[in-house]
Design an enzyme around this catalytic site. Structure first.
Site, PDB file in Angstrom:
ATOM      1  N   ASP A 171       0.789  -1.398  -0.059  1.00  0.00           N
ATOM      2  CA  ASP A 171      -0.088  -0.373   0.002  1.00  0.00           C
ATOM      3  C   ASP A 171       0.973   1.015   0.242  1.00  0.00           C
ATOM      4  O   ASP A 171       0.257   1.974  -0.573  1.00  0.00           O
ATOM      5  CB  ASP A 171      -0.651  -0.222   1.381  1.00  0.00           C
ATOM      6  CG  ASP A 171      -1.896   1.707   0.853  1.00  0.00           C
ATOM      7  OD1 ASP A 171      -2.335   1.812   0.388  1.00  0.00           O
ATOM      8  OD2 ASP A 171      -2.133   1.531   2.072  1.00  0.00           O
ATOM      9  N   MET A 190     -24.708   4.887 -10.878  1.00  0.00           N
ATOM     10  CA  MET A 190     -23.580   5.007 -11.011  1.00  0.00           C
ATOM     11  C   MET A 190     -22.327   6.013 -11.107  1.00  0.00           C
ATOM     12  O   MET A 190     -21.729   6.722 -10.802  1.00  0.00           O
ATOM     13  CB  MET A 190     -22.644   3.937 -12.392  1.00  0.00           C
ATOM     14  CG  MET A 190     -20.998   4.384 -12.598  1.00  0.00           C
ATOM     15  SD  MET A 190     -19.945   3.943 -11.032  1.00  0.00           S
ATOM     16  CE  MET A 190     -20.086   1.911 -11.619  1.00  0.00           C
ATOM     17  N   VAL A 213     -21.748   5.750 -19.432  1.00  0.00           N
ATOM     18  CA  VAL A 213     -22.630   5.132 -19.942  1.00  0.00           C
ATOM     19  C   VAL A 213     -23.000   4.050 -20.115  1.00  0.00           C
ATOM     20  O   VAL A 213     -22.159   3.460 -19.681  1.00  0.00           O
ATOM     21  CB  VAL A 213     -23.077   6.110 -21.402  1.00  0.00           C
ATOM     22  CG1 VAL A 213     -23.061   7.451 -21.191  1.00  0.00           C
ATOM     23  CG2 VAL A 213     -22.185   6.223 -22.912  1.00  0.00           C
ATOM     24  N   LYS A 215     -20.961   4.270 -26.573  1.00  0.00           N
ATOM     25  CA  LYS A 215     -19.235   5.255 -25.962  1.00  0.00           C
ATOM     26  C   LYS A 215     -18.743   5.902 -27.294  1.00  0.00           C
ATOM     27  O   LYS A 215     -18.666   7.002 -26.700  1.00  0.00           O
ATOM     28  CB  LYS A 215     -18.668   4.144 -25.710  1.00  0.00           C
ATOM     29  CG  LYS A 215     -19.518   3.207 -23.699  1.00  0.00           C
ATOM     30  CD  LYS A 215     -18.078   2.443 -22.815  1.00  0.00           C
ATOM     31  CE  LYS A 215     -18.594   2.480 -21.826  1.00  0.00           C
ATOM     32  NZ  LYS A 215     -18.578   3.548 -20.755  1.00  0.00           N
ATOM     33  N   HIS A 240     -11.734   3.050 -14.352  1.00  0.00           N
ATOM     34  CA  HIS A 240     -12.876   1.534 -13.766  1.00  0.00           C
ATOM     35  C   HIS A 240     -13.214   2.516 -12.754  1.00  0.00           C
ATOM     36  O   HIS A 240     -12.204   1.727 -11.379  1.00  0.00           O
ATOM     37  CB  HIS A 240     -12.420   0.750 -14.572  1.00  0.00           C
ATOM     38  CG  HIS A 240     -12.750  -0.187 -13.961  1.00  0.00           C
ATOM     39  ND1 HIS A 240     -12.766  -1.629 -14.225  1.00  0.00           N
ATOM     40  CD2 HIS A 240     -14.246  -0.611 -13.824  1.00  0.00           C
ATOM     41  CE1 HIS A 240     -13.446  -2.523 -13.190  1.00  0.00           C
ATOM     42  NE2 HIS A 240     -14.788  -1.578 -13.405  1.00  0.00           N
ATOM     43  N   TYR A 270      -7.959  -4.731  -3.321  1.00  0.00           N
ATOM     44  CA  TYR A 270      -9.071  -3.154  -3.124  1.00  0.00           C
ATOM     45  C   TYR A 270     -10.380  -3.082  -4.466  1.00  0.00           C
ATOM     46  O   TYR A 270     -11.417  -3.221  -4.541  1.00  0.00           O
ATOM     47  CB  TYR A 270      -8.533  -1.822  -3.658  1.00  0.00           C
ATOM     48  CG  TYR A 270      -7.750  -1.050  -2.829  1.00  0.00           C
ATOM     49  CD1 TYR A 270      -7.699  -1.318  -0.885  1.00  0.00           C
ATOM     50  CD2 TYR A 270      -5.945  -0.899  -2.605  1.00  0.00           C
ATOM     51  CE1 TYR A 270      -6.634  -0.777   0.176  1.00  0.00           C
ATOM     52  CE2 TYR A 270      -5.419  -0.359  -2.029  1.00  0.00           C
ATOM     53  CZ  TYR A 270      -5.686  -0.629  -0.521  1.00  0.00           C
ATOM     54  OH  TYR A 270      -5.143   0.078   0.617  1.00  0.00           O
TER      55      TYR A 270
END
Length: 721
Positions: free
Chosen positions: A297, A325, A401, A408, A451, A660
Site C-alpha cells: 500500500d 453509477m 454510459v 460509448k 474504471h 481493493y
C-alpha cells in the site's frame, strides 16, 4: 547539549528541566527504527548520568509525534529464530522501562499522530499532555500483530482492562478528546499551548504538587482486578472479539489472552509474556501477509504521488450518464471537494443520480460523519444538466454510459466536440478496450480509462487505464483526480478486462467448471468464504449481475480465446437464458428477499437446480481443497500473466488491485503473495496436478523458470511507514 544523535537530542531548558526531542534526520516522520531505539537508550543513559536533571519533557520536532515502528525492518527481523526475536524485543523493552524508571518525573507532549510504538513511548512517561489536533492509537492488529513495546502491559494498568481491550483489539486511531475521556492522557490543550502546558506540568511534579511516583506505581504492579472481574472482562471480550475478527485474524483475541495472562504479574514479568506472544504473532502467515499488504500500500501511494509533477489540477469535473453509477461518481467528487456537472439525456436518470447522491450524503449525516452545512455544500457542488452548455470550463469528464462500445464511442465523440482542447476524457468501462474507444476521437492523447468499482462510495480502487495514445499528462491528471476523490488509483495498460476483471473471470471460469462437474454452488460459496473471500463466487456473480457477468465472459473469451473460451453452455448461460439476473431482478443462483433494513437477503431456491441441470456434464467427487485449487489456480496464474505482459508494473500493484477491487482475502496478501506463501515451485507443481482442466491451469514458461531458480515475487521490503 546533554545528548545529540541523528534521531534524538536532549538539551537543558531551565531549572533542571531537560527536553528529549525526537527528530529523525532525513525523514518526514519519526519512527522507531534500530537507530532511534539505540539513540533512545543512549539518551536515557545520558539523562540518568546527569545529576542536575530534575525532570524530562519529551517532544517531537516534526508535525507528528511518532508514527510507530519502522515496518520495513519487520520483514527481515521476523525471519529470525523465535528465541532471538524474543530476546531482541525484551532488550528494546528495557529501554522503555529504563525511561519509565528514571528518578525524576517525565511528561510527554503529544503534538501529532502517536501510533503503535509512538503511543507506547508515551505510556512509559508519568504524564501525557496532548494537542487537541493529535490522534493516538495502537493499530498493530491491522498488521496481524499486537503491541510489542509494552502496550498490552501499561495501557490496561492506566485505563483499565475493558478500555484497553477496546483500544488494542480495534486498532483504531482515537481523537485527543477520546484519549482524555478514558484516561490515556492527563490534559488536552490547543496546539500553540502544548509546550507551555508540558512545562507547567513538569514544574508542578518537580515541586511535589503532583506525586509522580504514585502516578507511576500502578504501571509497575499487577492489574487490579479480582477473579470475577477478570472473568467478566476477559472471557466476555474474547467471545465478542473472536466473533468480530473471525478465525483468519487471530491477533485481537491473542492480545486479550496476553493481557489476561499478564494481569497477575508486575511489569517486568508481564513484559516477558507480551514479548513471547508478540513473537508468536509475528511468525503467523496472517502477519506476514498483512505486513506485506501494508508495504504494498505504501508503494502504491508512492507510485501515485510520482504522477503529481505532470498532473493538472481538476477544478471542475463532469460525469456523463447519471443513474446509480453517475450519482455515485458525482457524490464522491463533490464530497471530496471537486464540483461536478452530471449530464444525462433523460430527466428521470438525472433524478435517479441526484437521489443516489442525496441518499449517500444523508447516510453520512446520520452517522455524524458530515455536518448539515457540508451536506448542503456537497449537494450544491453537483449540477445536473441535460445539455453541454457548461462543459467549456470542465477539466475532466468521466463517461459512465452503458457498457456498449458503439454507444460509448458516439457519446465520447459528442462530448469531445463540446469541451476545451485540453479537457481529459475518461471512460468508466470494466472491459472495453480504451484504444478501441479512442478510435472515435480527434484527440486520443487526452483519453484514458477510469474504471470505478461498484458501489463507488465503498470500493477504494480506481483502475486508470493507459491506451495506446494516452498522454502521460492525461494519465497523471486522472490519477491525481482519483486520489482527490479519496480513491487508490492503479495505472494499468490496456487489454480486455484490464487487471481486475481479466483476473476475476478465470476465477469465475474455475467456478463454472466446478458447477458443470456437479459440485453444489452453495457448497462452493461456503468453502471460498471459509478460505477468506467476503462472499462466494455464486453470490458474487448475483451481486455483479448475471447479465454483466455473461457479457464480461464473452468479452474475455474473445480477448483470450486460447484459455477463456468455452464452447459448452455454463451456469451463467443457463441463468441468463432463464432471466435469473441476480440481485437486480431478485433471482439468480439465489433468490432475494428484503430484510428489515431494506437490503436484499439471499435465500436458497431449489428451483434453480432444474435450471442448472442441463449444464451439469459429469458428477465428480471433489474435496474442499480441490474446490479452492480449481478456483484459485486460474486467478493466480492470470495475475502472473498480467505482470509478465506489463499490464501492471509491479507485483505490489497487482496484489493491491485484487484486494481493493474484488475483496481478495487481505490476510492472504494478494494472489502473488499467496503463490509466495505456498512457494513458487510448489505452486507450479500444484497447477500441474490440475493440468487436465485446461489452459487456465497451465503455468507460464517464466513462472516455471522462477520455480527452477528458487525465485519469489516479493523479496526485500522497499517502502517505509
Amino acid at each position: 547539549m546533554i545528548y545529540e544523535g541523528k534521531a534524538i537530542t536532549v538539551k537543558a531548558l531551565e531549572s533542571g528541566i531537560v527536553e528529549l526531542n525526537f527528530d529523525l534526520k532525513g525523514e518526514s516522520v519519526n519512527k522507531f527504527n534500530r537507530l532511534t531505539l539505540n539513540e533512545l537508550r543512549q539518551a536515557v543513559d545520558a539523562v540518568k548520568a546527569d545529576a542536575s536533571v530534575k525532570g524530562v519533557i519529551v517532544t517531537s520536532g516534526k508535525d507528528v509525534f511518532i508514527v510507530g515502528a519502522d515496518i520495513t525492518e519487520f520483514v527481515d527481523n521476523f525471519k529470525l529464530p523465535e528465541a532471538e526475536l524474543v530476546a531482541g524485543n525484551l532488550e528494546a523493552n528495557r529501554i522503555f522501562s529504563d525511561f519509565e524508571d528514571l528518578g525524576v518525573p517525565t511528561v510527554v507532549a503529544i503534538n501529532g499522530i502517536a501510533l503503535g510504538g509512538g503511543l507506547e513511548m508515551c505510556l512509559a512517561a508519568d504524564y501525557r499532555v496532548i494537542s487537541s489536533s493529535a490522534r493516538v492509537g495502537l493499530p498493530e492488529v491491522k498488521l496481524g500483530l499486537y503491541p510489542g513495546f509494552g502496550g498490552t502491559v501499561r495501557l490496561p494498568r492506566i485505563i483499565g482492562a475493558d478500555n484497553a481491550i477496546e483500544w488494542i483489539a480495534s486498532g483504531k486511531e482515537n481523537s485527543a478528546e477520546d484519549a482524555l475521556k478514558v484516561g490515556v492522557v492527563d490534559a488536552i490543550v490547543a496546539p500553540e499551548k502544548l509546550q507551555a502546558a508540558a512545562l507547567d506540568l513538569i514544574q508542578r511534579a518537580i515541586s511535589g504538587e503532583f506525586d509522580y511516583k504514585a502516578k507511576r506505581q500502578p504501571k509497575l504492579d499487577k492489574l487490579k482486578l479480582n477473579a470475577i472481574e477478570q472473568m467478566m472482562a476477559f472471557e466476555t471480550a474474547k467471545g465478542f472479539v473472536a466473533g468480530q475478527a473471525g478465525p483468519n485474524y487471530p491477533a485481537p483475541v491473542e492480545a486479550i489472552k496476553t493481557i489476561q495472562k499478564a494481569a497477575i504479574f508486575g511489569r517486568d514479568k508481564a513484559l516477558e509474556i507480551e514479548a513471547a506472544g508478540f513473537v508468536k504473532m509475528a511468525k503467523t502467515s496472517a502477519a506476514q501477509s498483512l505486513i506485506g499488504l501494508f508495504l504494498n500500500d505504501q508503494e502504491l501511494k508512492k507510485k501515485a504521488k510520482g504522477y503529481d509533477e505532470v498532473a493538472r489540477d481538476v477544478k471542475q469535473a463532469a460525469v456523463l450518464g447519471a443513474g446509480i453509477m453517475g450519482g455515485g461518481i458525482a457524490y464522491q467528487s463533490a464530497v471530496k471537494g471537486t464540483p461536478i456537472l452530471m449530464k444525462d439525456i433523460r430527466e428521470e436518470a438525472i433524478q435517479l443520480g441526484l437521489n443516489e447522491a442525496s441518499k449517500l450524503l444523508g447516510g453520512r449525516l446520520e452517522k455524524g460523519r458530515l455536518t448539515a452545512a457540508k451536506m448542503a455544500e456537497a449537494l450544491n457542488a453537483i449540477r445536473p444538466t441535460l445539455s453541454y452548455g457548461d462543459f467549456g470550463n470542465v477539466d475532466l469528464v468521466v463517461e459512465a454510459v452503458v457498457e456498449n462500445p458503439k454507444v460509448k464511442q458516439a457519446v465520447l465523440a459528442e462530448v469531445e466536440a463540446n469541451v476545451g482542447e485540453n479537457t481529459i476524457l475518461a471512460s468508466n468501462t470494466s472491459t472495453i478496450s480504451i484504444s478501441l474507444l479512442a478510435q472515435a476521437l480527434k484527440r486520443p492523447e487526452n483519453f484514458v480509462g477510469m474504471h470505478f468499482f461498484n458501489p463507488v462510495h465503498m470500493m477504494p480502487l480506481v483502475e486508470v487505464i493507459r491506451g495506446e495514445k494516452s498522454s502521460e499528462e492525461a494519465v497523471a491528471t486522472t490519477v491525481a483526480y482519483a486520489k482527490k476523490m479519496g480513491k487508490n488509483p492503479i495505472v494499468v495498460n490496456d487489454c480486455p478486462g484490464f487487471l481486475v476483471n481479466r483476473v476475476l473471470f478465470p476465477y469465475f471460469g474455475g467456478f463454472a467448471r466446478l458447477v458443470s462437474a456437479g459440485v453444489d454452488f452453495v457448497r462452493i460459496d461456503k468453502v471460498m468464504e471459509k478460505f477468506g473471500w467476503p462472499m462466494g463466487p455464486a453470490y458474487l456473480m448475483d451481486v455483479v449481475g448475471i447479465d454483466t457477468g455473461h457479457h464480461g465472459r464473452d468479452v474475455m473469451a474473445e480477448g483470450f480465446p486460447d484459455r477463456m473460451k468455452d464452447d459448452r453452455r455454463s451456469a451463467v448461460d443457463a441463468l441468463y437464458e432463464a432471466n435469473r439476473l441476480g440481485q437486480k431482478n431478485g433471482k439468480g443462483f439465489y433468490v432475494y428477499e428484503t430484510d428489515k433494513k431494506g437490503k436484499p437477503k439471499k435465500v436458497n431456491d431449489p428451483a434453480v437446480l432444474d435450471v442448472l441441470k442441463p449444464i451439469v456434464y459429469e458428477q465428480r467427487e471433489v474435496s474442499d481443497e480441490d474446490i479452492i485449487n480449481w478456483m484459485m489456480i486460474p486467478l493466480c496464474l492470470e495475475t502472473v500473466r498480467c505482470l509478465e505482459d506489463g499490464i501492471v508494473e509491479t507485483a505490489a500493484e497487482a496484489d493491491m488491485g485484487l484486494i481493493y477491487g474484488i475483496g481478495f482475502p487481505p490476510f492472504r496478501g494478494g494472489a502473488l503473495r499467496y503463490i509466495d506463501s505456498i512457494g513458487v515451485a510448489e505452486f507450479v507443481a500444484l497447477a500441474d496436478r490440475y493440468a487436465e482442466l485446461g489452459a487456465l491451469y497451465q503455468p507460464t514458461a517464466k513462472l516455471r523458470e522462477m520455480a527452477a531458480n528458487g525465485q519469489s515475487f516479493f523479496g526485500q521490503a522497499s517502502s517505509e511507514v
